[in-house]
Design a protein around this motif. Structure first.
Motif, PDB file in Angstrom:
ATOM      1  N   UNK A  17     -17.254 -15.391  17.937  1.00  0.00           N
ATOM      2  CA  UNK A  17     -15.360 -15.571  17.532  1.00  0.00           C
ATOM      3  C   UNK A  17     -14.768 -14.463  16.237  1.00  0.00           C
ATOM      4  N   UNK A  18     -16.241 -13.615  16.030  1.00  0.00           N
ATOM      5  CA  UNK A  18     -15.491 -12.254  15.340  1.00  0.00           C
ATOM      6  C   UNK A  18     -15.925 -11.387  15.923  1.00  0.00           C
ATOM      7  N   UNK A  91     -13.532  -7.152   7.216  1.00  0.00           N
ATOM      8  CA  UNK A  91     -14.409  -8.946   7.634  1.00  0.00           C
ATOM      9  C   UNK A  91     -14.217  -9.028   8.743  1.00  0.00           C
ATOM     10  N   UNK A  92     -14.014  -8.364   9.638  1.00  0.00           N
ATOM     11  CA  UNK A  92     -13.863  -8.240  10.921  1.00  0.00           C
ATOM     12  C   UNK A  92     -12.366  -9.286  11.040  1.00  0.00           C
ATOM     13  N   UNK A  93     -12.134  -9.643  13.012  1.00  0.00           N
ATOM     14  CA  UNK A  93     -11.715  -9.326  13.213  1.00  0.00           C
ATOM     15  C   UNK A  93     -11.308 -10.898  14.441  1.00  0.00           C
ATOM     16  N   UNK A  94     -10.651 -12.089  14.230  1.00  0.00           N
ATOM     17  CA  UNK A  94     -11.198 -13.314  15.106  1.00  0.00           C
ATOM     18  C   UNK A  94     -10.466 -13.318  16.489  1.00  0.00           C
ATOM     19  N   UNK A  95     -11.270 -12.986  17.879  1.00  0.00           N
ATOM     20  CA  UNK A  95     -10.911 -13.082  19.372  1.00  0.00           C
ATOM     21  C   UNK A  95     -10.193 -14.176  19.584  1.00  0.00           C
ATOM     22  N   UNK A  96      -8.868 -14.117  20.066  1.00  0.00           N
ATOM     23  CA  UNK A  96      -7.944 -14.869  19.610  1.00  0.00           C
ATOM     24  C   UNK A  96      -7.981 -15.830  21.251  1.00  0.00           C
ATOM     25  N   UNK A 126     -14.326 -17.348   5.820  1.00  0.00           N
ATOM     26  CA  UNK A 126     -13.851 -18.506   7.261  1.00  0.00           C
ATOM     27  C   UNK A 126     -11.969 -18.037   6.511  1.00  0.00           C
ATOM     28  N   UNK A 127     -11.914 -18.360   5.151  1.00  0.00           N
ATOM     29  CA  UNK A 127     -10.668 -18.818   4.619  1.00  0.00           C
ATOM     30  C   UNK A 127      -9.893 -17.737   4.442  1.00  0.00           C
ATOM     31  N   UNK A 128      -9.800 -16.229   5.151  1.00  0.00           N
ATOM     32  CA  UNK A 128      -9.617 -14.261   4.653  1.00  0.00           C
ATOM     33  C   UNK A 128      -9.018 -15.063   6.121  1.00  0.00           C
ATOM     34  N   UNK A 129      -9.754 -15.379   7.344  1.00  0.00           N
ATOM     35  CA  UNK A 129      -9.693 -15.379   8.376  1.00  0.00           C
ATOM     36  C   UNK A 129      -8.829 -16.345   9.056  1.00  0.00           C
ATOM     37  N   UNK A 130      -8.093 -17.600   8.247  1.00  0.00           N
ATOM     38  CA  UNK A 130      -7.534 -18.585   7.925  1.00  0.00           C
ATOM     39  C   UNK A 130      -8.244 -19.472   9.595  1.00  0.00           C
ATOM     40  N   UNK A 131      -9.870 -19.460   9.175  1.00  0.00           N
ATOM     41  CA  UNK A 131     -10.598 -20.594   9.960  1.00  0.00           C
ATOM     42  C   UNK A 131     -11.436 -21.167   9.179  1.00  0.00           C
TER      43      UNK A 131
END
Length: 206
Positions: A17-18, A91-96, A126-131
């Protein structure tokens, strides 16, 4: 004998996911005159990594240990701490595609858990990445006190998902974690990229 249909999904965080852009760490290493790859190499050395993944030390203490290990190379503890702090801001990126899959799976009534070897910084990430609200359960090794691929980790994950192991499909990008999940009685798929999503959809619908 055919397996029972999965009614819950357990998804790894890093590598599934990240995603992490290696160029970020490389840029910090160049800026501070460090050998390329050294930040990750030190941080992922098992002697430093295992205690933070099992909650024996905090993320901050882990990074302090990384800075201590870097100090001889830089000759200055302040500069070593600054390099680590700069590296850690990313802090990485979320795979859309993976996130869209998780949302679709949950909308179809399948429970989804995040199953990760992580530090006490996970909730902040998780909060930073909106998850924060994207999972029915978050199973963090540092909170459980044991890390993947241990059987006890997967037992804790199934309990958090309120689903028996035979009904849980686990997705991870590391062979040893996939093997550990299977030993614990879960179905498990070795992640190779978003091209796997079609197979996973079919596995959950069959």
């Amino acid at each position: 004998m055919s397996r029972e249909r999965a009614t819950a999904l357990l998804v790894d965080f890093d590598g599934v996911l990240r995603r992490w852009d290696p160029a970020v760490a490389a840029a910090v290493e160049r800026e501070y005159g460090l050998t390329e790859g050294v930040l990750g190499e030190i941080a992922m050395s098992w002697g430093l990594l295992q205690p933070v993944l099992t909650g024996q030390v905090s993320h901050a203490q882990w990074m302090s240990s990384v800075a201590d290990a870097l100090t001889p190379s830089l000759g200055d503890p302040v500069r070593a701490r600054a390099a680590v702090e700069e590296w850690q801001r990313y802090r990485g990126e979320v795979d859309p595609d993976v996130l869209a899959f998780i949302r679709a799976v949950r909308a179809a009534g399948v429970r989804v858990g995040l199953g990760t070897n992580a530090t006490d910084l996970l909730d902040v990430d998780l909060a930073t990445l909106g998850l924060t609200d994207e999972f029915d359960a978050v199973v963090n090794s540092s909170a459980v006190g044991v890390n993947k691929p241990a059987k006890e980790y997967f037992q804790a994950a199934c309990a958090a998902l309120e689903t028996p192991p035979a009904r849980v499909l686990f997705v991870d990008d590391e062979d040893r974690n996939v093997s550990g999940a299977r030993v614990a009685g879960l179905s498990a798929h070795r992640w190779t990229g978003p091209g796997d999503l079609r197979y996973l959809r079919a596995a959950l619908e069959s």
